[in-house]
Design a protein around this motif. Sequence first.
Motif, mmCIF file in Angstrom:
data_model
loop_
_atom_site.group_PDB
_atom_site.id
_atom_site.type_symbol
_atom_site.label_atom_id
_atom_site.label_comp_id
_atom_site.label_asym_id
_atom_site.label_seq_id
_atom_site.Cartn_x
_atom_site.Cartn_y
_atom_site.Cartn_z
ATOM 1 N N MET A 1 12.993 12.010 100.519
ATOM 2 C CA MET A 1 13.340 12.619 99.567
ATOM 3 C C MET A 1 12.493 12.392 98.292
ATOM 4 O O MET A 1 12.192 10.883 98.158
ATOM 5 N N PRO A 2 12.000 13.070 97.450
ATOM 6 C CA PRO A 2 11.257 12.466 96.346
ATOM 7 C C PRO A 2 12.100 11.886 95.331
ATOM 8 O O PRO A 2 13.148 12.133 95.124
ATOM 9 N N THR A 3 11.451 11.123 94.583
ATOM 10 C CA THR A 3 11.742 10.663 93.467
ATOM 11 C C THR A 3 11.363 11.094 92.062
ATOM 12 O O THR A 3 10.327 11.478 91.802
ATOM 13 N N TYR A 4 12.545 11.634 91.308
ATOM 14 C CA TYR A 4 12.246 12.595 89.833
ATOM 15 C C TYR A 4 12.609 11.341 88.832
ATOM 16 O O TYR A 4 13.652 10.784 88.785
ATOM 17 N N SER A 5 11.821 11.406 87.810
ATOM 18 C CA SER A 5 12.055 10.606 86.498
ATOM 19 C C SER A 5 12.563 11.492 85.463
ATOM 20 O O SER A 5 11.982 12.758 85.191
ATOM 21 N N TYR A 6 13.709 11.289 84.866
ATOM 22 C CA TYR A 6 14.131 12.107 83.603
ATOM 23 C C TYR A 6 13.976 11.128 82.301
ATOM 24 O O TYR A 6 14.537 9.920 82.630
ATOM 25 N N ILE A 7 14.077 11.800 81.148
ATOM 26 C CA ILE A 7 14.313 11.116 79.930
ATOM 27 C C ILE A 7 14.997 12.149 78.896
ATOM 28 O O ILE A 7 15.137 13.490 79.145
ATOM 29 N N ALA A 8 15.654 11.599 77.853
ATOM 30 C CA ALA A 8 16.726 12.545 77.143
ATOM 31 C C ALA A 8 15.600 13.118 76.028
ATOM 32 O O ALA A 8 14.436 12.863 75.841
ATOM 33 N N GLU A 9 16.142 14.528 75.892
ATOM 34 C CA GLU A 9 15.169 15.339 75.125
ATOM 35 C C GLU A 9 15.252 14.797 73.534
ATOM 36 O O GLU A 9 14.230 14.652 73.026
ATOM 37 N N ASP A 10 16.397 14.354 73.114
ATOM 38 C CA ASP A 10 16.501 13.833 71.924
ATOM 39 C C ASP A 10 17.167 12.556 72.258
ATOM 40 O O ASP A 10 18.189 12.155 72.390
ATOM 41 N N PRO A 11 16.367 11.509 72.084
ATOM 42 C CA PRO A 11 16.839 10.056 72.340
ATOM 43 C C PRO A 11 17.725 9.573 71.387
ATOM 44 O O PRO A 11 18.571 8.637 71.762
ATOM 45 N N GLU A 12 17.925 10.088 70.167
ATOM 46 C CA GLU A 12 19.129 9.697 69.378
ATOM 47 C C GLU A 12 20.662 9.962 69.738
ATOM 48 O O GLU A 12 21.488 9.383 69.357
ATOM 49 N N LYS A 13 20.779 11.268 70.405
ATOM 50 C CA LYS A 13 21.736 11.731 70.954
ATOM 51 C C LYS A 13 22.392 11.424 72.440
ATOM 52 O O LYS A 13 23.462 11.346 72.515
ATOM 53 N N GLY A 14 21.459 10.718 73.210
ATOM 54 C CA GLY A 14 21.632 10.218 74.606
ATOM 55 C C GLY A 14 22.201 9.000 74.629
ATOM 56 O O GLY A 14 22.170 8.031 73.840
ATOM 57 N N CYS A 15 22.666 8.392 75.836
ATOM 58 C CA CYS A 15 23.269 7.345 76.028
ATOM 59 C C CYS A 15 22.376 6.324 76.462
ATOM 60 O O CYS A 15 20.857 6.946 76.418
ATOM 61 N N PRO A 16 22.240 5.178 76.533
ATOM 62 C CA PRO A 16 21.198 3.996 76.944
ATOM 63 C C PRO A 16 20.500 4.483 78.137
ATOM 64 O O PRO A 16 19.216 4.130 78.270
ATOM 65 N N ALA A 17 21.188 4.959 79.147
ATOM 66 C CA ALA A 17 20.460 5.236 80.520
ATOM 67 C C ALA A 17 19.389 6.259 80.053
ATOM 68 O O ALA A 17 18.253 6.169 80.540
ATOM 69 N N CYS A 18 19.666 7.229 79.482
ATOM 70 C CA CYS A 18 18.732 8.482 79.313
ATOM 71 C C CYS A 18 17.592 8.470 78.068
ATOM 72 O O CYS A 18 16.864 8.855 78.186
ATOM 73 N N ARG A 19 18.150 7.342 77.280
ATOM 74 C CA ARG A 19 17.293 7.048 76.103
ATOM 75 C C ARG A 19 15.972 6.567 76.763
ATOM 76 O O ARG A 19 14.786 6.768 76.257
ATOM 77 N N ARG A 20 16.342 5.720 77.736
ATOM 78 C CA ARG A 20 14.922 4.808 78.125
ATOM 79 C C ARG A 20 14.462 5.432 79.401
ATOM 80 O O ARG A 20 13.318 5.023 80.019
ATOM 81 N N GLY A 21 15.285 6.376 80.004
ATOM 82 C CA GLY A 21 14.782 7.087 81.364
ATOM 83 C C GLY A 21 15.389 6.629 82.428
ATOM 84 O O GLY A 21 15.739 5.394 82.415
ATOM 85 N N PHE A 22 15.462 7.698 83.541
ATOM 86 C CA PHE A 22 15.855 7.107 84.814
ATOM 87 C C PHE A 22 15.653 7.862 85.953
ATOM 88 O O PHE A 22 14.967 9.015 85.554
#
Length: 83
Positions: A1-22
């Motif tokens: 299974m491949p690993t995909y990286s995601y990040i918040a489109e608007d870092p000011e509205k996201g949670c700490p996990a999606c602000r820095r990426g997961f």
Amino acid sequence: MPTYSYIAEDPEKGCPACRRGFDLRRPLSRPALESCPLCKQPVKKLISGFNTPKITKPLSVSDAKAAGFTILEKRCDGNYEKL
């Protein structure tokens, strides 16, 4: 299974996990995430690099034999001879 990286489109509205990426391991058959699993804010998929094997020298007949391959050489009469 491949690993995909995601990040918040608007870092000011996201949670700490999606602000820095997961990173998530997901099957190829599943579509890309559109929202963060924790805060449900929109996320975008990041493009990441991948590893490729590096061959530092050309492979020789002895290297191929050591790896378990059978080496055949074509002769003038159209037949192959095992080396």
